[in-house]
Design a protein around this motif. Sequence first.
Motif, mmCIF file in Angstrom:
data_model
loop_
_atom_site.group_PDB
_atom_site.id
_atom_site.type_symbol
_atom_site.label_atom_id
_atom_site.label_comp_id
_atom_site.label_asym_id
_atom_site.label_seq_id
_atom_site.Cartn_x
_atom_site.Cartn_y
_atom_site.Cartn_z
ATOM 1 N N THR A 45 41.492 39.950 54.550
ATOM 2 C CA THR A 45 40.946 38.644 54.161
ATOM 3 C C THR A 45 42.058 37.620 54.304
ATOM 4 O O THR A 45 43.239 37.973 54.414
ATOM 5 C CB THR A 45 40.482 38.641 52.693
ATOM 6 N N ASN A 46 41.692 36.340 54.311
ATOM 7 C CA ASN A 46 42.760 35.345 54.257
ATOM 8 C C ASN A 46 42.933 34.930 52.811
ATOM 9 O O ASN A 46 42.092 35.220 51.959
ATOM 10 C CB ASN A 46 42.461 34.158 55.181
ATOM 11 N N SER A 47 44.040 34.311 52.514
ATOM 12 C CA SER A 47 44.347 34.047 51.108
ATOM 13 C C SER A 47 43.918 32.645 50.681
ATOM 14 O O SER A 47 44.378 32.137 49.682
ATOM 15 C CB SER A 47 45.828 34.276 50.855
ATOM 16 N N LYS A 48 43.048 32.024 51.480
ATOM 17 C CA LYS A 48 42.645 30.647 51.118
ATOM 18 C C LYS A 48 41.339 30.646 50.330
ATOM 19 O O LYS A 48 40.525 31.543 50.444
ATOM 20 C CB LYS A 48 42.464 29.820 52.398
ATOM 21 N N GLY A 49 41.162 29.589 49.561
ATOM 22 C CA GLY A 49 39.892 29.382 48.857
ATOM 23 C C GLY A 49 39.831 30.130 47.546
ATOM 24 O O GLY A 49 40.544 31.100 47.327
ATOM 25 N N LYS A 50 38.938 29.662 46.710
ATOM 26 C CA LYS A 50 38.789 30.252 45.378
ATOM 27 C C LYS A 50 37.887 31.475 45.461
ATOM 28 O O LYS A 50 36.874 31.475 46.146
ATOM 29 C CB LYS A 50 38.156 29.203 44.462
ATOM 30 N N PHE A 51 38.289 32.520 44.779
ATOM 31 C CA PHE A 51 37.446 33.721 44.694
ATOM 32 C C PHE A 51 36.246 33.402 43.811
ATOM 33 O O PHE A 51 36.405 32.877 42.716
ATOM 34 C CB PHE A 51 38.246 34.871 44.088
ATOM 35 N N LYS A 52 35.062 33.722 44.329
ATOM 36 C CA LYS A 52 33.860 33.451 43.522
ATOM 37 C C LYS A 52 33.257 34.762 43.028
ATOM 38 O O LYS A 52 32.857 35.606 43.823
ATOM 39 C CB LYS A 52 32.821 32.690 44.356
ATOM 40 N N ILE A 53 33.161 34.898 41.709
ATOM 41 C CA ILE A 53 32.549 36.099 41.123
ATOM 42 C C ILE A 53 31.074 36.154 41.521
ATOM 43 O O ILE A 53 30.364 35.149 41.451
ATOM 44 C CB ILE A 53 32.684 36.069 39.582
ATOM 45 N N GLY A 54 30.651 37.307 42.003
ATOM 46 C CA GLY A 54 29.234 37.474 42.338
ATOM 47 C C GLY A 54 28.868 37.042 43.733
ATOM 48 O O GLY A 54 27.696 37.045 44.101
ATOM 49 N N LYS A 55 29.878 36.672 44.546
ATOM 50 C CA LYS A 55 29.577 36.212 45.907
ATOM 51 C C LYS A 55 30.195 37.177 46.926
ATOM 52 O O LYS A 55 31.402 37.305 47.018
ATOM 53 C CB LYS A 55 30.129 34.797 46.094
ATOM 54 N N ALA A 56 29.333 37.840 47.668
ATOM 55 C CA ALA A 56 29.816 38.695 48.755
ATOM 56 C C ALA A 56 30.227 37.808 49.927
ATOM 57 O O ALA A 56 29.675 36.729 50.110
ATOM 58 C CB ALA A 56 28.708 39.647 49.191
ATOM 59 N N THR A 57 31.209 38.258 50.699
ATOM 60 C CA THR A 57 31.637 37.408 51.818
ATOM 61 C C THR A 57 31.372 38.097 53.156
ATOM 62 O O THR A 57 31.535 39.310 53.311
ATOM 63 C CB THR A 57 33.138 37.048 51.715
ATOM 64 N N LEU A 58 30.962 37.277 54.095
ATOM 65 C CA LEU A 58 30.688 37.749 55.445
ATOM 66 C C LEU A 58 32.010 37.746 56.206
ATOM 67 O O LEU A 58 32.657 36.714 56.346
ATOM 68 C CB LEU A 58 29.693 36.787 56.103
ATOM 69 N N LEU A 59 32.425 38.919 56.689
ATOM 70 C CA LEU A 59 33.689 38.981 57.433
ATOM 71 C C LEU A 59 33.445 38.959 58.931
ATOM 72 O O LEU A 59 34.285 38.511 59.709
ATOM 73 C CB LEU A 59 34.450 40.261 57.064
ATOM 74 N N LYS A 60 32.300 39.487 59.350
ATOM 75 C CA LYS A 60 31.981 39.520 60.777
ATOM 76 C C LYS A 60 30.466 39.491 60.900
ATOM 77 O O LYS A 60 29.773 40.230 60.212
ATOM 78 C CB LYS A 60 32.551 40.805 61.391
#
Lengths: 318, 278
Positions: free
Chosen positions: A176-191
């Motif tokens: 992952t990159n280290s930018k942005g705030k981590f959001k609890i409960g939010k899955a992230t799309l990597l690809k």
Amino acid sequence: MNLKDFKLESQREYWAKALVELGKKRKDIVVLSADLSSSVKTSLFAKDFPERHFNVGIAEQNMMSIAAGLAACGKTAFASTFAAFGTGRVYDQIRQSIAYPKLNVKIIATHAGITVGGDGATHQIVEDLALMRALPNMTVIVPADAPETYRAIKTVADYVGPVYVRMGRANIPTITNSKGKFKIGKATLLKDGDDVCLIGTGIMVSRCMLAAHELKKHKISARVINLSTIKPIDTKTIVKAARETGGVVTAEEHSSIVGMGSAVAMCLVENAHVPMKRVGIPDVFGQSGDSDELMEKYGLTAENIIEAAHDVLGRKGR
Amino acid sequence: MAVYDKRLISKLERKANLIRQHVVRMIYLAGSGHPGGSLSAVEVIVALYFHVMNIDPKKPDWPDRDRFILSKGHGCPTWYATLAEKGYIPVEELDTLRKLGSRLQGHPDMRACPGVEASTGSEGQGLSMGVGMALAARLDRKLYHVYVMIGDGELDCGQTWEAAMAASHFHVDNLTAIVDRNMLQLDGPTAHIMSVEPLADKWKAFGWHVTEINGHDFKDILRALEKSKDVKGRPNLIIAHTLKGKGVSYMEGAVSFHGKAPTKEEYEQAMEELGGKA
């Protein structure tokens, strides 16, 4: 692409870095250790803020309830130990002292799963997510790598209520990159991808990325999702991905019958009926060994994910 | 030695009697509960709430308040009745104990009932919570004192001794634990279930200042509680020798009333003995 292409970093070091930064800014932050402060890295906090660090010795039950008492008086308490001792050993203390009264205690667990390696099954907890998921009021977070661990800890410190954060012992690939705030409960799309969706958590997210890369060579477009909050689960993102790709593979360094995969299965069975396969540790205890050997032995490699993806693809549209 | 005004003592005694009546009625109406360990704890809790603790029922969340934790959560009818008599909750609400939707849960819920400082019920956790609260006071340079009542059955729990060790190790002196030494637990006499004596010596060996008192004698209780505030550098333990089921003849010293409600006839007899109305 293979594992060697990634930078390997320590989640524990990033957690400690975040903790020390938080300690500088916030006087309400207190930390508890149970004779593992040098292993879980709370020793770094203790060095800078000795008056706000409490080492209770090998007494995790006491640690959890003391943390609850501190939190009941307005402190943000971080209690840190190995995952095996921070969940199963103290389940009732977490349940009554922390989760039931919804107190502001963060349980920061390191050394989770089989990548603990040589210490063997006593230390390789593979069912902690099940225990923590089952508790009302508990938030459960499994960062995918070191930078995400750092960001998650910062967010967790601002959230008021009980949180369980799970990380491993080994240095793991940074994806992952280290930018942005981590959001609890939010899955992230990597690809992005359309043929199948690979949902990973923790160390297995990097294996999902490798698997997607390999699948592409066979003209299979795999979507990769980092499910770093296990609870509350991001139903929206999971269901959308299932509907758009038509098949789901989950991957976790945890027992596959009670962990993230089963949480996703519950989500799909109620919302989107697509073929699914769970990659995880079968219903067995681990054993001593080198962490890479153990990952192979218990079926936690990119190849296992690829195999599962083919299985799902074969069942699609039947 | 402190001398206490007779009027104060008789006021506290009247309060204790009133609370016993509440407790018996509450458990009778609920149809279940723990009368024995509720009744043994009455005088100590009354002394804390009506004379010793620095509290304000109108401001249950006041940050400087003294804290009380009932680690033996099953004794909560006495806590609820005391909170009601003190003005935290309406007295009429006591009749809702253990009923669906009540703030008076079968074991204390700190998020439900004002004045309840900790959720307890699973034994052996309250003293650790008290250590945490006492440490928070130190960090915040606040002067409040933390009182934790533990049951003598909780002395079986390893965690009680983990907390005992930690309180002493961290030199916590704004913490007083009171053992409700009624000599009985669910399965029988504590001495038969699990030997805990020599109790005072054990706590002394753990670094605590120890006092033994008659837990039904207000002069004894007040003296010990007030003295405990003056002890510096170490935590305080008061062993309050009590009688399980105190005040109701057929409950006194009766293991059978650890965890059951009185029948209608038993209830009426109890109220008559306590001088109340059934």
